[in-house]
Design a protein around this motif. Structure first.
Motif, mmCIF file in Angstrom:
data_model
loop_
_atom_site.group_PDB
_atom_site.id
_atom_site.type_symbol
_atom_site.label_atom_id
_atom_site.label_comp_id
_atom_site.label_asym_id
_atom_site.label_seq_id
_atom_site.Cartn_x
_atom_site.Cartn_y
_atom_site.Cartn_z
ATOM 1 N N TRP A 127 0.832 -1.222 0.000
ATOM 2 C CA TRP A 127 0.000 0.000 0.000
ATOM 3 C C TRP A 127 0.855 1.256 0.000
ATOM 4 C CZ3 TRP A 127 -0.337 -3.892 3.652
ATOM 5 C CH2 TRP A 127 0.282 -3.651 4.866
ATOM 6 N N GLU A 134 -3.385 1.203 4.533
ATOM 7 C CA GLU A 134 -3.557 -0.253 4.593
ATOM 8 C C GLU A 134 -5.038 -0.633 4.507
ATOM 9 O OE1 GLU A 134 -2.377 -4.014 7.530
ATOM 10 O OE2 GLU A 134 -1.877 -1.963 8.108
ATOM 11 N N TYR A 137 -6.166 -0.444 0.980
ATOM 12 C CA TYR A 137 -5.569 -1.512 0.183
ATOM 13 C C TYR A 137 -6.431 -2.771 0.224
ATOM 14 C CZ TYR A 137 -2.096 -4.864 -1.493
ATOM 15 O OH TYR A 137 -1.445 -5.854 -2.192
ATOM 16 N N GLU A 142 -10.383 -1.112 -6.378
ATOM 17 C CA GLU A 142 -9.160 -0.802 -7.106
ATOM 18 C C GLU A 142 -9.438 0.203 -8.218
ATOM 19 O OE1 GLU A 142 -5.552 -3.175 -9.400
ATOM 20 O OE2 GLU A 142 -7.428 -4.211 -8.981
ATOM 21 N N TYR A 188 -7.572 -3.491 -4.001
ATOM 22 C CA TYR A 188 -6.206 -3.526 -4.531
ATOM 23 C C TYR A 188 -5.528 -4.862 -4.231
ATOM 24 C CZ TYR A 188 -6.547 1.542 -5.186
ATOM 25 O OH TYR A 188 -6.912 2.795 -5.591
ATOM 26 N N SER A 189 -5.923 -5.475 -3.107
ATOM 27 C CA SER A 189 -5.308 -6.742 -2.716
ATOM 28 C C SER A 189 -5.923 -7.939 -3.441
ATOM 29 C CB SER A 189 -5.457 -6.947 -1.208
ATOM 30 O OG SER A 189 -6.831 -7.079 -0.867
#
Length: 204
Positions: A127, A134, A137, A142, A188-189
């Motif tokens: 991140w 975090e 993230y 996203e 994003y993860s």
């Protein structure tokens, strides 16, 4: 029949020659090793004899010097008996004994140098590389323009979330002539967050 006999006798002779050659080679190798060991032993014995002779002569010279001094000082100083002990050095460790005797005479100064601690630079997190927190993230879409209209955490399962999105699209009353699309939304993860619904107005 004769060919077989010749072949068998030829094989026997060949094996015999090979075994004789191998035995001769092994014998010669053992003889060479024995000769080398004798040479090494004789050299070490000669070296030890030289070391012993040096020590004895130096001690005897010291004794003679002391006797001369004692005869000169007989009238003033009473005679002091001195016992000379000659220790024969061990052949296997001459270097170690000489080194220990030198260590007794020479003061060795050791200096402790401070330990240099090299710290590895901190590796940035995923991140931090992107420039987000975090929490974002793991929990924000996203793709920035997508919103989580139907959250999987609130609806319980992916199937329930999908059904809720399609039902809302089918029952939409904001437009008369339209179509809709339910897009899966990921963080994003790569974590599945839910569905984003998109209404598209059709020309009449």
């Amino acid at each position: 029949m004769l060919k077989k006999i010749f072949k068998i006798s030829g094989i026997i002779l060949l094996v015999g020659f090979i075994s004789v050659f191998v035995k001769g080679y092994i014998y010669q190798e053992a003889k060479t090793n024995q000769r080398d060991n004798l040479i090494v032993d004789s050299l070490s014995n000669e070296k030890q004899k030289l070391i012993d002779e040096d020590i004895i002569t130096s001690l005897l010279d010291n004794k003679e010097d002391q006797e001369v001094l004692e005869t000169e000082q007989e009238e003033i100083v009473p005679e002091v008996k001195q016992e000379v002990v000659i220790q024969k050095e061990n052949t296997s460790q001459p270097k170690q004994e000489v080194q220990t005797s030198q260590n007794n005479k020479v003061e060795v100064k050791t200096s402790t140098t401070p330990e240099v601690v090299v710290t590895q630079p901190k590796q940035p997190t995923e991140w931090e590389k992107i420039g987000i927190s975090e929490y974002d993230y793991y929990n924000s879409p996203e793709i920035s323009w997508k919103t989580v209209d139907f959250d999987v955490n609130k609806l319980g399962s992916i199937e329930e979330t999908k059904n809720a999105c399609y039902n809302a699209g089918a029952n939409y009353t904001g437009l008369e002539n339209y179509r809709f699309r339910c897009d899966e939304t990921y963080s994003y993860s790569g974590k599945f967050l839910g569905y984003h619904i998109q209404y598209i107005e059709l020309e009449s």
